[in-house]
Design a protein around this motif. Sequence first.
Motif, PDB file in Angstrom:
ATOM      1  N   VAL A  99      34.086  34.953  48.987  1.00 39.85           N
ATOM      2  CA  VAL A  99      34.076  36.326  49.491  1.00 39.85           C
ATOM      3  C   VAL A  99      35.316  36.608  50.326  1.00 39.85           C
ATOM      4  O   VAL A  99      35.970  37.661  50.173  1.00 39.85           O
ATOM      5  N   LEU A 100      35.681  35.682  51.215  1.00 37.90           N
ATOM      6  CA  LEU A 100      36.883  35.871  52.034  1.00 37.90           C
ATOM      7  C   LEU A 100      38.131  35.946  51.163  1.00 37.90           C
ATOM      8  O   LEU A 100      39.001  36.808  51.357  1.00 37.90           O
ATOM      9  N   THR A 101      38.216  35.043  50.197  1.00 37.52           N
ATOM     10  CA  THR A 101      39.369  35.048  49.290  1.00 37.52           C
ATOM     11  C   THR A 101      39.403  36.337  48.474  1.00 37.52           C
ATOM     12  O   THR A 101      40.477  36.914  48.239  1.00 37.52           O
ATOM     13  N   GLY A 102      38.226  36.793  48.042  1.00 38.98           N
ATOM     14  CA  GLY A 102      38.166  38.042  47.292  1.00 38.98           C
ATOM     15  C   GLY A 102      38.677  39.223  48.105  1.00 38.98           C
ATOM     16  O   GLY A 102      39.405  40.078  47.586  1.00 38.98           O
ATOM     17  N   HIS A 365      48.721  48.643  37.252  1.00 45.17           N
ATOM     18  CA  HIS A 365      47.483  47.951  37.620  1.00 45.17           C
ATOM     19  C   HIS A 365      47.460  46.526  37.071  1.00 45.17           C
ATOM     20  O   HIS A 365      46.915  45.620  37.723  1.00 45.17           O
ATOM     21  N   PHE A 366      48.038  46.327  35.893  1.00 50.83           N
ATOM     22  CA  PHE A 366      48.038  44.989  35.306  1.00 50.83           C
ATOM     23  C   PHE A 366      48.854  44.025  36.172  1.00 50.83           C
ATOM     24  O   PHE A 366      48.405  42.906  36.458  1.00 50.83           O
ATOM     25  N   THR A 367      50.048  44.440  36.576  1.00 48.30           N
ATOM     26  CA  THR A 367      50.893  43.581  37.400  1.00 48.30           C
ATOM     27  C   THR A 367      50.237  43.299  38.749  1.00 48.30           C
ATOM     28  O   THR A 367      50.271  42.157  39.247  1.00 48.30           O
ATOM     29  N   ALA A 368      49.633  44.330  39.354  1.00 45.29           N
ATOM     30  CA  ALA A 368      48.952  44.138  40.637  1.00 45.29           C
ATOM     31  C   ALA A 368      47.767  43.194  40.485  1.00 45.29           C
ATOM     32  O   ALA A 368      47.542  42.316  41.339  1.00 45.29           O
ATOM     33  N   ALA A 369      47.005  43.350  39.401  1.00 41.61           N
ATOM     34  CA  ALA A 369      45.849  42.480  39.170  1.00 41.61           C
ATOM     35  C   ALA A 369      46.294  41.045  38.909  1.00 41.61           C
ATOM     36  O   ALA A 369      45.646  40.088  39.364  1.00 41.61           O
ATOM     37  N   ARG A 370      47.404  40.885  38.195  1.00 48.36           N
ATOM     38  CA  ARG A 370      47.928  39.542  37.928  1.00 48.36           C
ATOM     39  C   ARG A 370      48.294  38.838  39.227  1.00 48.36           C
ATOM     40  O   ARG A 370      47.968  37.658  39.433  1.00 48.36           O
ATOM     41  N   ALA A 371      48.976  39.560  40.119  1.00 53.67           N
ATOM     42  CA  ALA A 371      49.355  38.978  41.406  1.00 53.67           C
ATOM     43  C   ALA A 371      48.115  38.630  42.226  1.00 53.67           C
ATOM     44  O   ALA A 371      48.048  37.571  42.866  1.00 53.67           O
ATOM     45  N   ALA A 372      47.112  39.526  42.215  1.00 49.80           N
ATOM     46  CA  ALA A 372      45.891  39.285  42.990  1.00 49.80           C
ATOM     47  C   ALA A 372      45.111  38.092  42.445  1.00 49.80           C
ATOM     48  O   ALA A 372      44.613  37.254  43.216  1.00 49.80           O
ATOM     49  N   LEU A 373      45.003  37.988  41.121  1.00 50.74           N
ATOM     50  CA  LEU A 373      44.272  36.870  40.530  1.00 50.74           C
ATOM     51  C   LEU A 373      44.977  35.547  40.782  1.00 50.74           C
ATOM     52  O   LEU A 373      44.331  34.516  41.029  1.00 50.74           O
ATOM     53  N   GLY A 374      46.316  35.575  40.723  1.00 51.54           N
ATOM     54  CA  GLY A 374      47.070  34.361  41.046  1.00 51.54           C
ATOM     55  C   GLY A 374      46.832  33.924  42.481  1.00 51.54           C
ATOM     56  O   GLY A 374      46.613  32.732  42.765  1.00 51.54           O
ATOM     57  N   ALA A 375      46.853  34.887  43.404  1.00 50.40           N
ATOM     58  CA  ALA A 375      46.597  34.569  44.812  1.00 50.40           C
ATOM     59  C   ALA A 375      45.173  34.064  45.004  1.00 50.40           C
ATOM     60  O   ALA A 375      44.929  33.143  45.803  1.00 50.40           O
ATOM     61  N   PHE A 376      44.223  34.655  44.271  1.00 49.98           N
ATOM     62  CA  PHE A 376      42.833  34.208  44.378  1.00 49.98           C
ATOM     63  C   PHE A 376      42.711  32.740  43.971  1.00 49.98           C
ATOM     64  O   PHE A 376      42.054  31.943  44.665  1.00 49.98           O
ATOM     65  N   ALA A 377      43.321  32.385  42.856  1.00 50.39           N
ATOM     66  CA  ALA A 377      43.255  30.991  42.389  1.00 50.39           C
ATOM     67  C   ALA A 377      43.890  30.041  43.406  1.00 50.39           C
ATOM     68  O   ALA A 377      43.362  28.945  43.665  1.00 50.39           O
ATOM     69  N   ILE A 378      44.998  30.457  43.996  1.00 45.17           N
ATOM     70  CA  ILE A 378      45.697  29.596  44.954  1.00 45.17           C
ATOM     71  C   ILE A 378      44.870  29.397  46.224  1.00 45.17           C
ATOM     72  O   ILE A 378      44.659  28.264  46.686  1.00 45.17           O
ATOM     73  N   SER A 399      44.202  29.154  56.192  1.00 45.97           N
ATOM     74  CA  SER A 399      44.554  30.455  56.781  1.00 45.97           C
ATOM     75  C   SER A 399      46.043  30.740  56.618  1.00 45.97           C
ATOM     76  O   SER A 399      46.438  31.875  56.327  1.00 45.97           O
ATOM     77  N   ILE A 400      46.884  29.725  56.768  1.00 48.84           N
ATOM     78  CA  ILE A 400      48.327  29.890  56.570  1.00 48.84           C
ATOM     79  C   ILE A 400      48.627  30.147  55.095  1.00 48.84           C
ATOM     80  O   ILE A 400      49.499  30.959  54.747  1.00 48.84           O
ATOM     81  N   LEU A 401      47.878  29.476  54.215  1.00 49.36           N
ATOM     82  CA  LEU A 401      48.057  29.694  52.776  1.00 49.36           C
ATOM     83  C   LEU A 401      47.749  31.142  52.417  1.00 49.36           C
ATOM     84  O   LEU A 401      48.464  31.770  51.622  1.00 49.36           O
ATOM     85  N   GLY A 402      46.692  31.704  53.010  1.00 51.53           N
ATOM     86  CA  GLY A 402      46.364  33.107  52.774  1.00 51.53           C
ATOM     87  C   GLY A 402      47.458  34.038  53.246  1.00 51.53           C
ATOM     88  O   GLY A 402      47.775  35.043  52.589  1.00 51.53           O
TER      89      GLY A 402
END
Length: 675
Positions: A99-102, A365-378, A399-402
Amino acid sequence: MFNSLRRAFPSSLLLNDANALLYSAKTFTAAMLAYYIALSVGLDRPSWSIITVYIVSQTSVGASLSRSVYRLTGTITGAAMTVVIVPNFVNTPIICSLVLTGWITLCLYFSQLDRTPRAYAFVLAGYTASLIGFPAVFEPGAIFDIAITRVQEIMIGILCASFIHRYVIPKRITGLFNSKLAVTQRDARRMVIDTLKRVAGEKEKLLQLALTLQSLDGFGHHLPYDFAISKSSRKARQLIHDRLSRLLVVSNQLHDYLHELNLLPDSIATLVSEVTDWLACEDSTARKAGAERLRRRCVALQHRSSADELNFKEALRVNFVKRLEETIMLLQQCEQLSHALLLAKPEHMIDGAEEAKGYVYHRDHFTAARAALGAFAIIFSGCLLWIYSAWPDGATAVSILGVCCTLFGSFDTPVPHIVKYIAGSVYGVIISLIYSFILLPQVTEFSVLVAVLAPAYLLAGSLQARPPTTFMAMGITLTLPILSELGARYSGDFATAINTAVALFAATGYAVVSMGLLQTVQADSAIRRLLHRCRRDIRYRAKGLSSMNDVAWVNLMIDRTALILPRLPRSNQTADSVLNSLLHYLNIGLAVTYLKRSLNKLEGETALQVNTLLNLLARGAQPGELQKRISLILAINPPVSHQQPHALIEHIIDLHCALKNCALKERDKEQSHDY
């Protein structure tokens, strides 16, 4: 006074150094003031106030205040979400991490879509949740108190930074905006001169205007916070942008006409020479007087050239003179608007303010979603490593990674920027250890503490004011207060400092590897996607599915150009090919819009042929096939300028020129692009 300044700062480099040192001194003063207030009211972590000052401080008043507002908004939102998430999910660590990562990645998604300085509020809402949320899982019952305390510490930092930058030797962004606008208009006149003189490489110079317009729009977002400009300025800025954008289109059309005409009649060649001299004139009063005379010359020449039926070349000449007249009008309107903006007098604004569009941002939206999904996985993978390894300092690392994912996720290539931050963090850790265990134990008074901290912070602040070293400086200014534990009393703990440093480098190192794999965007793929969106929009306009008017379309293409230009040096595509494609897509889109709009007014064979042409464009036909259809339309409708069909022919000619140049480029490359 000006001469004395020139003697004091003989070069722009020295002047930049002086500005950086002044910024550093003001920021350090604000940081120490915030630190003193936070200590006085007994806040738990007064070091956050110092960090906040260095994050929100900018080199101008308007930028500092706007960034402060966005940071405060984002901080309150992020803290509130942390209070909601952590207590409800703390007993299920994986769900809590999800949830926090989301939330963090949702904020990153919206910041990618916004693309204005306001996006900073989304960034802060994300990384505030990261900084507060992950470490708070060990104290879920105290999460509300922690969040309130952090907001208070950050508010103190924001208020102190705003106060110092507002009242101590303020550097206003209004003056910078006005001077850049004046330079932009001068460069626009030179751009048209290069076009009329057929100077090599003028198209690249033409599109550099897009980057300038993007920069001016960035300044414009901070102007309302500068306390030096009236409310009427927003419409004036939008109108100036619309006219400069239109000037880019007209200049490209002049280039295409000159390419088609090759040789000009003496009357038009003389007019071009006079317009070139007028453009080169530096006296605004003389330009104003000359503009009316030249516009009358253009109108008279159009009437003289269009008395009877014209052949294709003669129609081209009429269009060329018409575009010259429009060029003069656009430049004069820009000067009039600039004058109104400078005097802050809305009554000096020209008509059409209600139709002003201003800068239009490309949103993907595709580029933004790609960046968000990549960050979520990380971030989530970092959480899993922390949970299953039971690392005591894992919360700090995650927390620093976020923070890394939200701060650097907007870059195509985030790794070089993170590496700079890591380099600064190395210096920050070394300096922090020296302070924590050698200098700070000797300090007993606040004034002495300020003197001891000054060398490191003044150096780091001056580096932060220089774009090439900004991220490295952040590594110092953000690390020093945390590792030195600048609290109400000295509590140096070597083991804690080392563990925190290990968590810092583990997180940033993991960010380098993972963001290099998941967040890096290749320049070629980004350029291809932007060009594809241009072609798709043309097809939509040909089908009548686009509701965007001509001005908004041009302004959107300006933004896409500004996105492509910085990527060209990193791509394998030739700059000339990409820039020509952009200009031709722009002209084709405008011509298609007019043809679609005028279709209901046409009849007979003309309507049939124009409709067929639009259908071919909608299906992505090749330029050669489209030009054959254009030839049929021209054969049916000879370019008689005093009759109704002339407006149709004018845009058909524009489309013909754009498609012809596209066909030539395709032939040179021996490959095709669909439209």
